[in-house]
Every structure is written in structure tokens, then in C-alpha cells.
Scaffold this active site. Structure first.
Site, PDB file in Angstrom:
ATOM      1  N   ALA A 154       9.472  56.012 -37.705  1.00 29.11           N
ATOM      2  CA  ALA A 154       9.932  57.022 -38.661  1.00 29.11           C
ATOM      3  C   ALA A 154       8.665  57.721 -39.163  1.00 29.11           C
ATOM      4  O   ALA A 154       7.975  57.203 -40.046  1.00 29.11           O
ATOM      5  CB  ALA A 154      10.692  56.361 -39.803  1.00 29.11           C
ATOM      6  N   GLY A 179       5.676  57.939 -47.898  1.00 37.27           N
ATOM      7  CA  GLY A 179       6.099  57.037 -46.822  1.00 37.27           C
ATOM      8  C   GLY A 179       7.603  57.032 -46.703  1.00 37.27           C
ATOM      9  O   GLY A 179       8.284  57.931 -47.218  1.00 37.27           O
ATOM     10  N   ASN A 180       8.153  56.038 -46.022  1.00 34.29           N
ATOM     11  CA  ASN A 180       9.609  55.895 -45.942  1.00 34.29           C
ATOM     12  C   ASN A 180       9.962  54.407 -45.810  1.00 34.29           C
ATOM     13  O   ASN A 180       9.082  53.563 -45.788  1.00 34.29           O
ATOM     14  CB  ASN A 180      10.180  56.732 -44.785  1.00 34.29           C
ATOM     15  CG  ASN A 180       9.612  56.293 -43.454  1.00 34.29           C
ATOM     16  OD1 ASN A 180       9.856  55.182 -43.006  1.00 34.29           O
ATOM     17  ND2 ASN A 180       8.812  57.170 -42.818  1.00 34.29           N
ATOM     18  N   TYR A 181      11.265  54.110 -45.703  1.00 43.48           N
ATOM     19  CA  TYR A 181      11.727  52.715 -45.794  1.00 43.48           C
ATOM     20  C   TYR A 181      11.689  51.947 -44.471  1.00 43.48           C
ATOM     21  O   TYR A 181      12.170  50.818 -44.404  1.00 43.48           O
ATOM     22  CB  TYR A 181      13.162  52.680 -46.319  1.00 43.48           C
ATOM     23  CG  TYR A 181      13.307  53.205 -47.726  1.00 43.48           C
ATOM     24  CD1 TYR A 181      12.761  52.496 -48.790  1.00 43.48           C
ATOM     25  CD2 TYR A 181      13.985  54.389 -47.978  1.00 43.48           C
ATOM     26  CE1 TYR A 181      12.894  52.967 -50.081  1.00 43.48           C
ATOM     27  CE2 TYR A 181      14.119  54.863 -49.269  1.00 43.48           C
ATOM     28  CZ  TYR A 181      13.576  54.151 -50.317  1.00 43.48           C
ATOM     29  OH  TYR A 181      13.708  54.609 -51.601  1.00 43.48           O
TER      30      TYR A 181
END
Ligand code: PMT
Length: 396
Positions: free
Chosen positions: A275, A207-209
Site C-alpha cells: 500500500a 502512512g497507512n494501516y
């Protein structure tokens, strides 16, 4: 948007009358001019001196202020106002308004009002739930009045919390929203927001932030300006309470892709703020992967590029906005994405600007189109959203 607006605030005889001070304070803070009209019963709960000190205007209560024939013109007030707000509004005043019983200055002002009227009811639950009150409220809505009530009042146990006056800040926010620009009325806008999670096994993902804050700010801005918004959100903890935002929750890029492709043909514009993971594990393990050996390889395969695919589908009457999140060679990379994804303009944000991009409440962006580049300063994401939507609205 309340700056310079003239508001008649009607106050009636409710225990919530003291909260009208907070309403006045908030209205004045946002630049509005407030004229209070109070019922005789309202004066039992709050003094006109307090109210006139806050509004810097004498409070109107009676038809005649003195015994010299000087009288207050409800007709003039009806012409002066940009809006009338009655908060708190008792069951009694609701009934009089619904039936035209003009026995005090507030009701005569209401009946002469040329501007939109907002009503924040305040009473106990039994009075609120009574069919008479419900019928009066329906009638008043039918006459085009706006009723402002707490959204979260209906609890599992039934009507609990109903009848309570909405919070002063929310009442003022509802008025503010009414005066917002409505330049996107009738437009359908799709927004992707948040991260995507690409499963490795039942407990792990890539995943990402991304928190979703930027995408949700865009959705709120579009909705405030009258658009019907389809918000495709990855796994996030932010909420959007606007009625004209239809939220579709997804987890992976593939799910976001499917929802976007299905909805895009019905849209006037799309904003790709999510994102999105560019790669996903080739295989998702059915069971939790055990720790064996010293290293572990995960074979990744490419995810669909949602923006690029929509760019290929885009009709001449549709507008597409992308984002570029960069760490280096910002302008060059953004320009490349603008072309590759067939975007109308791209919003560049860089991780080199501290306190911006992921998770933060602020962002610093440049808006780049084929013939122009505009750099903006660091500001709250709600204000960044306004700049972006101004640019979009000009193209719709
Ligand atoms: O959510 P927040 O915490 O508020 O953070 C906001 C943000 C930093 C996530 C946001 O401002 C932002 O920059 N979003 C885009 C992030 C990104 O993935 O950028 P990119 O340069 O990798 O992608 C370029 C564009 O293609 C983006 O519009 C992206 O949504 C889109 N894309 C990318 C990959 C892919 N497979 N499909 C896509 O549609």
C-alpha cells in the site's frame, strides 16, 4: 499436502520420545498414514500400546513378531513409505545410520528406504557438539537425508539450545512443505508488501494501516512452491523465516521504487501488494515541527507509481500482478488500474467487506484479468495467497 502420504516414523531411545505422540497426532490430523518402527531403547521411554492406539497400527520393533517364523519386512516398508521420519533420533542411531550398522529393525528399514528420509536429532549439548556427531550428521546430509533442527538454537552464548529436538509441529510442517507443490522451482518472484512511510519531520510521517500480512503470505506461498523470492517490505512487524526469501527493508515509496526497479529485470514475475503512498511532503523538516498558529499546511508532491513504471519496463516473458484496494466503484477502478499499470491480472479487495484488507487475518478478493473475473469467498490470507499464486503459476 500430507493427505494420503505414508510415513514410517522411527522412534529411538531419547527422553523426547514422548513427543512422538504429538508428531503422530499432527501427521494423522493432516491425513497421513503412520507406521511406527521403534528401537528397543525407544520402548524404554514410550510404550508401543500408546503408539499403536494413535496410529491404529501395530508397532514394529523386532524382526520377528512371534516365534512362528512370521517376520517384518524392512524391504516392504522401504517400498511402502512416501517418507521416513526419525524423531527423536539419538546420537547412537545417527552413528549407526551414518555407518550402516544394521543391528535393529529401524536401521534395516532406513537402509532399505526408497523414500526421502528426515531426521530430527535429540541429545544433550555435549553429545551434539562432539565432532563424531557433527561428522555423522554431515555424512547423513551428504547421503541426501534431511536434518530437521531448531533454527533459533544458536544464541549469543554459543551452542545453547542445540541438540534439542525441534518442536513436533515444526517437524511435521517441514515434511508438509516437502510435499507441497514445487511448480515455481527456478522462478524468481519479486513482491512488495506493507505500507510506506513518507516523512514530515524527524518524528512524524504519512502512512497507512497495511500490516504486511497479505504480502508476506504471498512470499511464503511462492517460497513453499520453490520460487526464489525478493520481498521488498515497508515498515512492518511480520516475519518470514523461509531461506529462499531475500528481504529488503525500505521505508518510503522512493526507496521501494529504487529497490523494485533495480531487481525487476532479474525477475520472472512481480506482485505489487504494498500500500504505497501516492504523495509525499515536498519538504522534510530537519527538526520537529512546533505547534504554532491554528492551522498547518503540508504541501505534497506525487510519488512515483512503482507498478506503472514496472509495467512500462515489463518484457513479454514477465508477468505482473497488481492489487486494487477500493472503497467504491470497485470493479471499474480495478479494471482501470489493470490497463493503466499494464498488469496481467489485478487482485481486487474492498474495504466494504468487513474483517478483510488491512491488518486482518482474512481477505476477500476478486481476480480480474482482461478476459475473466473470478470472485472468491472470504478466507485466511494464506489461502487467498494460494489462489493468487495458482493464477500466477498458470501464466509462468
Ligand atoms: O498488509 P495487509 O494489512 O495484509 O493489507 C493488505 C492490503 C489491503 C494492503 C493489500 O491487500 C492491498 O490491497 N494492497 C494494495 C493497496 C493499494 O495501495 O492499492 P492501490 O489501489 O492504491 O494501488 C494499486 C496498485 O498499484 C497496487 O498494486 C499498489 O501496490 C501499486 N502502487 C500504488 C501506488 C504507487 N505509488 N505505486 C504502486 O506500485
Amino acid at each position: 499436502m500430507l493427505k494420503g502420504k505414508k510415513i514410517v516414523l522411527g522412534i529411538t531411545g531419547s527422553i523426547a520420545a514422548y513427543k512422538s505422540c504429538l508428531i503422530i497426532r499432527e501427521l494423522v490430523k493432516r491425513g497421513a498414514e503412520v507406521q511406527v518402527v521403534i528401537t528397543p531403547a525407544g520402548k524404554e521411554f514410550i510404550t508401543p500400546i500408546t503408539l499403536s492406539a494413535l496410529t491404529q497400527k501395530p508397532v514394529i520393533s523386532d524382526f520377528f513378531s512371534q516365534r512362528d517364523g512370521t517376520w517384518h519386512s524392512h524391504v516392504a516398508l522401504g517400498l511402502w513409505a512416501d517418507a521416513m521420519l526419525i524423531a527423536p533420533c539419538t546420537a547412537s542411531t545417527l552413528g549407526k545410520m551414518a555407518n550402516g550398522i544394521a543391528d535393529n529393525m529401524l536401521i534395516t528399514t532406513y537402509l532399505s528406504m526408497k523414500a526421502p528420509v528426515f531426521i530430527a536429532p535429540a541429545m544433550d549439548l555435549d553429545m551434539y557438539a562432539h565432532p563424531t556427531t557433527q561428522q555423522n550428521m554431515e555424512r547423513l546430509k551428504g547421503f541426501g537425508n534431511h536434518i530437521i533442527e531448531p533454527q533459533s538454537g544458536f544464541l549469543a552464548s554459543g551452542l545453547e539450545g542445540k541438540g534439542r529436538m525441534e518442536d513436533p509441529e515444526k517437524i511435521v510442517a517441514a515434511l508438509d512443505m516437502f510435499f507441497e507443490k514445487k511448480d515455481l522451482l527456478g522462478k524468481h518472484i519479486m513482491i512488495t508488501a506493507g505500507p510506506t512511510y513518507e516523512k514530515i519531520d524527524p518524528v512524524r510521517f504519512i502512512g497507512n494501516y497495511s500490516s504486511g500480512k497479505m504480502g508476506f503470505a504471498l512470499a511464503e506461498e511462492c517460497a513453499c512452491r520453490g520460487a526464489e523470492v525478493t520481498l521488498i517490505a515497508g515498515p512492518v512487524n511480520v516475519q518470514c523465516t523461509m531461506n529462499n526469501v531475500q528481504r529488503i527493508d525500505v521505508e518510503s515509496c522512493q526507496q521501494m521504487h529504487d529497490a523494485a526497479i533495480e531487481n525487476f529485470p532479474q525477475m520472472d514475475a512481480a506482485i505489487l501488494c504494498a500500500a504505497v503512498a501516492d504523495f509525499r511532503p515536498a519538504e522534510v523538516a530537519g527538526q520537529k515541527i512546533k505547534r504554532v498558529g491554528q492551522t498547518m499546511d503540508i504541501h505534497l508532491v506525487p510519488n512515483p507509481d512503482i507498478a506503472a513504471e514496472l509495467g512500462r519496463m515489463k518484457r513479454a516473458d514477465q508477468v505482473m500482478v497488481g492489487f486494487a484496494l477500493e472503497t467504491n466503484d470497485e470493479q471499474q477502478n480495478a479494471q482501470h488500474k489493470l490497463e493503466k499499470k499494464n498488469l496481467d491480472f489485478i487482485v481486487l479487495n474492498s474495504l466494504r467487506n468487513e474483517g478483510t484488507c488491512f491488518k486482518s487475518d482474512e481477505n476477500q478478493v476478486s481476480i480480474i484479468s482482461r478476459d475473466a473475473k473470478h470472485d472468491y469467498e472470504k478466507k485466511p490470507k494464506a489461502d487467498v495467497a494460494r489462489d493468487i499464486i495458482d493464477e500466477l503459476a498458470a501464466r509462468l
